[in-house]
Design an enzyme around this catalytic site. Structure first.
Site, PDB file in Angstrom:
ATOM      1  CD  GLU A   8      -3.221   0.451   0.253  1.00 15.79           C
ATOM      2  OE1 GLU A   8      -2.722   1.487  -0.252  1.00 15.79           O
ATOM      3  OE2 GLU A   8      -4.422   0.162   0.158  1.00 15.79           O
ATOM      4  NE  ARG A  90      -5.663  -1.845   8.544  1.00 21.57           N
ATOM      5  CZ  ARG A  90      -5.511  -1.334   7.318  1.00 21.57           C
ATOM      6  NH1 ARG A  90      -5.118  -0.070   7.170  1.00 21.57           N
ATOM      7  NH2 ARG A  90      -5.777  -2.069   6.245  1.00 21.57           N
ATOM      8  CG  ASN A  92      -6.820   2.333   4.454  1.00 20.22           C
ATOM      9  OD1 ASN A  92      -6.008   1.408   4.407  1.00 20.22           O
ATOM     10  ND2 ASN A  92      -7.725   2.516   3.507  1.00 20.22           N
ATOM     11  CG  ASN A 138      -8.891   3.061   0.241  1.00 24.21           C
ATOM     12  OD1 ASN A 138      -7.671   3.142   0.135  1.00 24.21           O
ATOM     13  ND2 ASN A 138      -9.508   1.898   0.354  1.00 24.21           N
ATOM     14  CG  ASP A 188      -7.734   0.165  -2.391  1.00 27.24           C
ATOM     15  OD1 ASP A 188      -7.261   1.036  -1.648  1.00 27.24           O
ATOM     16  OD2 ASP A 188      -7.674  -1.047  -2.127  1.00 27.24           O
TER      17      ASP A 188
END
Length: 268
Positions: A8, A90, A92, A138, A188
């Site tokens: 990521e 959490r 991101n 996101n 995403d």
């Protein structure tokens, strides 16, 4: 090229010619220099949601419920912590605006609606909720002239756009920019090119899409992985698109035919 079980947050460092990204579940910060293939890794412990470069060196890194500052050689120090975070959340994705503010979102790992937030953090660590009641905060990015802010809350199956005030760091006028059918994948990570085109990964859809500044789909890049997660422009001319992926997928390189925008560093 290297692989990452859950890669990521890619970003390009023009000073070193390196791509940086994180392996969230392993808690590893990865760096790779395409010019000579050199790889480096730093095990920091999980979860490690993002690593955003700082102006004075090192990174701002995302943990479960806090953002920490990490130097090149020293230990972490907490920049901000979420007060009373909902269970199973959490940090991101995160990026910086052109004024050096850090924008960092949280997500519900169980997809519980409303448990996520998008925070705006200034250089001193003061944080404000910019968007409340998200599910999976996101992808995010800004238009080339810094007047628009793009944001993905993945389970809405859409990209939204806001008016953006660079001076004050305020967003307003939320509206729908593009909608994505559920069967095409989950939106995403996101990035913006120098022409104002918006590129988004479709998790589960095995592709990257480009939308023009008017919100019209004008390019689809099919990928050899099912779950692309995020993307960033890189290379000396910012004409390469690097794509991270999940489930052991490789870090992919695409020639998109357009150039990207330079990344911003955190001023803290």
């Amino acid at each position: 090229m290297a692989t990452a079980p859950l890669g990521e947050g890619p970003s390009w460092d023009p000073d070193t010619g390196q791509l940086t990204w994180v392996e969230i579940n392993r808690g590893v910060l990865r760096r790779w220099r395409p010019a000579d293939g050199r790889e480096q890794s730093l095990a920091l412990g999980a979860p490690l949601s993002f690593a955003v470069a700082r102006e004075d060196g090192g990174w701002a890194v995302g943990r479960r419920d806090r953002i920490a500052l990490l130097g090149l050689d020293g230990p972490e120090s907490t920049l901000m912590a979420v007060a009373d975070p909902p269970a199973d959340t959490r940090f991101n994705d995160a990026k910086c605006d052109a004024a050096g503010r850090l924008w960092a979102g949280t997500m519900s790992t169980t997809r519980r609606p409303g448990d996520g937030r998008l925070y705006r953090v200034d250089a001193g660590g003061d944080a404000a909720v910019a968007i409340s009641s998200t599910t999976i905060s996101n992808g995010l990015g800004w238009s080339p002239d810094n007047t628009l802010f793009y944001f993905v809350d993945s389970t809405t199956q859409a990209i939204d756009v806001f008016d953006f005030d660079l001076g004050g760091g305020e967003i307003a006028g939320r509206r729908r920019f593009a909608e994505i059918d559920r069967e095409d994948g989950l939106p995403d990570g996101l990035t913006v090119d120098a022409e104002g085109g918006i590129w988004v990964c479709l998790f589960g859809g095995g592709c990257v899409r480009r939308y023009d500044p008017g919100g019209r789909l004008d390019a689809v890049v099919e990928l050899p992985v099912s779950n692309p997660t995020s993307l960033a422009f890189g290379g000396p001319r910012l004409d390469r698109l690097y794509v991270t992926s999940a489930l052991g997928g490789a870090i992919l390189q695409v020639e998109p035919g357009v150039r990207g925008l330079p990344g911003n560093r955190f001023a803290g």
